[in-house]
Motif scaffolding. Sequence first.
Motif, PDB file in Angstrom:
ATOM      1  N   ALA A  69     158.959  46.473  91.265  1.00 47.93           N
ATOM      2  CA  ALA A  69     158.877  45.034  91.549  1.00 47.93           C
ATOM      3  C   ALA A  69     157.833  44.355  90.669  1.00 47.93           C
ATOM      4  N   HIS A  70     156.773  45.080  90.346  1.00 46.48           N
ATOM      5  CA  HIS A  70     155.694  44.514  89.536  1.00 46.48           C
ATOM      6  C   HIS A  70     155.957  44.592  88.036  1.00 46.48           C
ATOM      7  N   ASP A  71     156.980  45.328  87.636  1.00 50.69           N
ATOM      8  CA  ASP A  71     157.286  45.478  86.214  1.00 50.69           C
ATOM      9  C   ASP A  71     157.674  44.124  85.623  1.00 50.69           C
ATOM     10  N   ASP A  72     157.140  43.831  84.471  1.00 51.40           N
ATOM     11  CA  ASP A  72     157.453  42.557  83.824  1.00 51.40           C
ATOM     12  C   ASP A  72     158.921  42.508  83.411  1.00 51.40           C
ATOM     13  N   PRO A  73     159.550  41.343  83.523  1.00 50.16           N
ATOM     14  CA  PRO A  73     160.922  41.205  83.022  1.00 50.16           C
ATOM     15  C   PRO A  73     160.902  41.277  81.491  1.00 50.16           C
ATOM     16  N   PRO A  74     162.060  41.400  80.882  1.00 44.48           N
ATOM     17  CA  PRO A  74     162.092  41.365  79.412  1.00 44.48           C
ATOM     18  C   PRO A  74     161.436  40.084  78.888  1.00 44.48           C
ATOM     19  N   THR A  75     160.983  40.150  77.672  1.00 43.36           N
ATOM     20  CA  THR A  75     160.337  38.986  77.062  1.00 43.36           C
ATOM     21  C   THR A  75     161.370  37.894  76.784  1.00 43.36           C
ATOM     22  N   PRO A  76     160.922  36.659  76.708  1.00 49.63           N
ATOM     23  CA  PRO A  76     161.849  35.593  76.317  1.00 49.63           C
ATOM     24  C   PRO A  76     162.537  35.895  74.989  1.00 49.63           C
ATOM     25  N   GLU A  77     161.797  36.491  74.069  1.00 49.94           N
ATOM     26  CA  GLU A  77     162.378  36.822  72.762  1.00 49.94           C
ATOM     27  C   GLU A  77     163.509  37.843  72.900  1.00 49.94           C
ATOM     28  N   SER A  78     163.331  38.817  73.793  1.00 47.07           N
ATOM     29  CA  SER A  78     164.391  39.817  74.011  1.00 47.07           C
ATOM     30  C   SER A  78     165.635  39.160  74.582  1.00 47.07           C
ATOM     31  N   TYR A  79     165.429  38.292  75.564  1.00 44.30           N
ATOM     32  CA  TYR A  79     166.578  37.576  76.130  1.00 44.30           C
ATOM     33  C   TYR A  79     167.257  36.715  75.065  1.00 44.30           C
ATOM     34  N   LEU A  80     166.469  35.992  74.256  1.00 39.52           N
ATOM     35  CA  LEU A  80     167.052  35.129  73.228  1.00 39.52           C
ATOM     36  C   LEU A  80     167.861  35.934  72.217  1.00 39.52           C
ATOM     37  N   GLU A  81     167.350  37.089  71.841  1.00 43.24           N
ATOM     38  CA  GLU A  81     168.102  37.950  70.921  1.00 43.24           C
ATOM     39  C   GLU A  81     169.421  38.392  71.558  1.00 43.24           C
ATOM     40  N   ALA A  82     169.377  38.757  72.835  1.00 39.60           N
ATOM     41  CA  ALA A  82     170.596  39.169  73.533  1.00 39.60           C
ATOM     42  C   ALA A  82     171.585  38.011  73.645  1.00 39.60           C
ATOM     43  N   VAL A  83     171.079  36.794  73.858  1.00 41.93           N
ATOM     44  CA  VAL A  83     171.950  35.614  73.897  1.00 41.93           C
ATOM     45  C   VAL A  83     172.629  35.436  72.535  1.00 41.93           C
ATOM     46  N   GLU A  84     171.848  35.520  71.473  1.00 41.10           N
ATOM     47  CA  GLU A  84     172.392  35.345  70.128  1.00 41.10           C
ATOM     48  C   GLU A  84     173.445  36.398  69.801  1.00 41.10           C
ATOM     49  N   LEU A  85     173.250  37.619  70.283  1.00 42.28           N
ATOM     50  CA  LEU A  85     174.196  38.712  70.036  1.00 42.28           C
ATOM     51  C   LEU A  85     175.383  38.690  71.001  1.00 42.28           C
ATOM     52  N   ARG A  86     175.359  37.738  71.938  1.00 39.16           N
ATOM     53  CA  ARG A  86     176.400  37.613  72.973  1.00 39.16           C
ATOM     54  C   ARG A  86     176.473  38.868  73.851  1.00 39.16           C
ATOM     55  N   HIS A  87     175.298  39.337  74.252  1.00 40.25           N
ATOM     56  CA  HIS A  87     175.172  40.490  75.127  1.00 40.25           C
ATOM     57  C   HIS A  87     174.864  40.103  76.572  1.00 40.25           C
ATOM     58  N   LEU A  88     174.745  38.813  76.848  1.00 44.48           N
ATOM     59  CA  LEU A  88     174.362  38.337  78.185  1.00 44.48           C
ATOM     60  C   LEU A  88     175.413  37.389  78.741  1.00 44.48           C
ATOM     61  N   TRP A  89     175.753  37.614  80.032  1.00 48.04           N
ATOM     62  CA  TRP A  89     176.660  36.724  80.751  1.00 48.04           C
ATOM     63  C   TRP A  89     176.000  36.353  82.063  1.00 48.04           C
ATOM     64  N   VAL A  90     176.269  35.150  82.518  1.00 47.67           N
ATOM     65  CA  VAL A  90     175.658  34.661  83.751  1.00 47.67           C
ATOM     66  C   VAL A  90     176.725  34.125  84.692  1.00 47.67           C
ATOM     67  N   ILE A  91     176.351  34.065  85.957  1.00 50.78           N
ATOM     68  CA  ILE A  91     177.122  33.332  86.964  1.00 50.78           C
ATOM     69  C   ILE A  91     176.212  32.244  87.494  1.00 50.78           C
ATOM     70  N   ASP A  92     176.742  31.029  87.531  1.00 52.69           N
ATOM     71  CA  ASP A  92     175.983  29.869  87.977  1.00 52.69           C
ATOM     72  C   ASP A  92     176.231  29.567  89.447  1.00 52.69           C
ATOM     73  N   ASP A  93     175.268  28.880  90.065  1.00 49.28           N
ATOM     74  CA  ASP A  93     175.469  28.351  91.410  1.00 49.28           C
ATOM     75  C   ASP A  93     176.198  27.008  91.300  1.00 49.28           C
ATOM     76  N   ASP A  94     176.323  26.315  92.404  1.00 48.94           N
ATOM     77  CA  ASP A  94     177.036  25.037  92.408  1.00 48.94           C
ATOM     78  C   ASP A  94     176.356  23.966  91.559  1.00 48.94           C
ATOM     79  N   ASP A  95     175.077  24.149  91.258  1.00 46.64           N
ATOM     80  CA  ASP A  95     174.332  23.195  90.435  1.00 46.64           C
ATOM     81  C   ASP A  95     174.296  23.591  88.957  1.00 46.64           C
ATOM     82  N   ALA A  96     175.141  24.548  88.570  1.00 47.66           N
ATOM     83  CA  ALA A  96     175.222  25.032  87.180  1.00 47.66           C
ATOM     84  C   ALA A  96     173.928  25.700  86.722  1.00 47.66           C
ATOM     85  N   THR A  97     173.226  26.326  87.658  1.00 54.22           N
ATOM     86  CA  THR A  97     172.021  27.085  87.355  1.00 54.22           C
ATOM     87  C   THR A  97     172.338  28.566  87.515  1.00 54.22           C
ATOM     88  N   PRO A  98     172.009  29.404  86.541  1.00 52.99           N
ATOM     89  CA  PRO A  98     172.287  30.836  86.683  1.00 52.99           C
ATOM     90  C   PRO A  98     171.596  31.437  87.904  1.00 52.99           C
TER      91      PRO A  98
END
Length: 174
Positions: free
Chosen positions: A40-69
Amino acid sequence: MQNERVPLPRPAAPTDVPTLREIEISAGDAFRDIDMAAIAHDDPPTPESYLEAVELRHLWVIDDDDATPVAYLWAFELDGGLHIEQVSVAATHARRGLGRALIEHAAGLARERGAPCLTLTTFAQVPWNAPYYERIGFRTLDENELSPGLRAIRDAEAAHGLGEWPRVCMRLDL
């Protein structure tokens, strides 16, 4: 809540990154209740890691009714299959089928790409990890079934401290 309509996954966008980190932290909180507070205390991936995954199209999300993941899946090609690096669902949206919808989406993507399987690594004894994946068709791999890529991931996870708890590599044949 299982009867609710589950929204379709969409590719993650750069603007989703701060929310993805929040989802990861929220999902990790459940580990406090099972004496795995270090997770639980482990840090999430860095913003840079997430951004790289977004650019590589390695990340998919499901949004709530307000279009927020509120849930995401991170996956990439590994040894001919599609490897699920992470599935996380915000605690406020858990147990609604969002994780399963993301996994089914990943299976569809893998089939489109001609990949024979999905793989992942996970905690063996955490109820929402290996036992859950077994219920949806994954099987635990024996040591002699591990691909070079899965061995490398397992070794990196152990070096990160995840080997403190029993972990397994799993596969879903498509």
